[in-house]
Scaffold this motif. Structure first.
Motif: not given
Length: 269
Positions: A95-113
């Protein structure tokens, strides 16, 4: 302390490298890393690595592989944050690693709800028969915040809803079953509700279907009465006089001017 004795490119993946360590007189493959990690940690032949270093590099590489999986998962279509997070957990990412990946995806603008909700609604309006209530439920299940959903659904206009709902309604009330019109109309309302249309749209469509049904019945009636009047008067009159007599007969029976004009136009008079 073991040292890196050899670094080779993996045959099946040119972006990954095999790290060999020499422990005493023995050289053996120890782990693989991505090119990013190779460069980030400046791994090179002769570099000594502690057991903690080795463990950290392996963990970093696993995290990078999980990040790459997430990128691949996103490559097919836009996803919500929850979809990506759940996908990573299914792939046994911590879960902690998944959270880190999610944060990185947001920073790279690959995630945006917010953008995901807007795209999802636009796509469903264009390609599906679903109403806004159903779309809201789907987006909530995907973990999209409610305020983003409400903003996205503003693009689903009353007119768009009405067109889709009216199509379903027409199909239901015009089916070939022997049910009464009222029963068919009730089934139409149920279908529109199941499809996720709002009550104001369902009510408006239902009223329109009733009016269309009444117009249809009225048209069938004037055709019957008009033909009957023609048969009655054609023995005594013709041309303009015949038309006037038929018209007067239809007026006496309470038909509107517009409907009478349509009748004569359809008949070619």
């Amino acid at each position: 302390m073991p040292a890196i004795s050899k670094i080779t490119v993996q045959q099946k993946n040119k972006g990954r490298f095999n790290i060999f360590l020499k422990r005493g007189d023995q050289e053996q493959f120890e782990f693989g890393v991505s090119e990013d990690i190779l460069v980030q940690y400046n791994l090179h032949k002769g570099m000594e690595l502690s057991e903690d270093d080795i463990k950290q590099l392996k963990n970093k590489d696993e995290l990078h592989k999980s990040y790459t999986r997430a990128i691949h998962y996103l490559s097919y279509r836009m996803r919500s944050e929850k979809e990506v997070f759940d996908y990573l957990l299914e792939k046994e990412v911590e879960e902690e690693d998944a959270g880190d990946i999610i944060n990185r995806l947001y920073k790279e603008q690959l995630l945006d709800d917010r953008a995901f909700a807007e795209s999802y609604v636009r796509s469903k309006i264009a390609t599906s028969s679903k109403g806004p209530v159903l779309l809201k439920q789907e987006l909530l299940r995907k973990g999209v915040p409610e305020d983003y959903i409400h903003a996205a659904l503003e693009s689903y206009t009353f007119e768009d809803q009405y067109k889709k709902a009216h199509k379903f309604g027409m199909k239901k009330v015009n089916d070939s079953s022997k049910k009464s019109f009222q029963q068919k109309l009730q089934a139409a309302k149920q279908t529109m509700m199941q499809k996720g249309f709002t009550q104001d749209v369902i009510q408006e469509v239902s009223m329109q279907l009733k009016e269309e049904k009444e117009d249809s019945v009225e048209w069938e009636s004037i055709v019957i009465q008009g033909e009957k009047a023609f048969r009655k008067y054609e023995k005594k009159a013709e041309g303009f006089e015949l038309k006037q007599k038929v018209m007067a007969s239809l007026y006496r029976k309470g038909f509107s001017h517009e409907l009478i004009q349509r009748f004569f136009e359809e008949k070619g008079e």
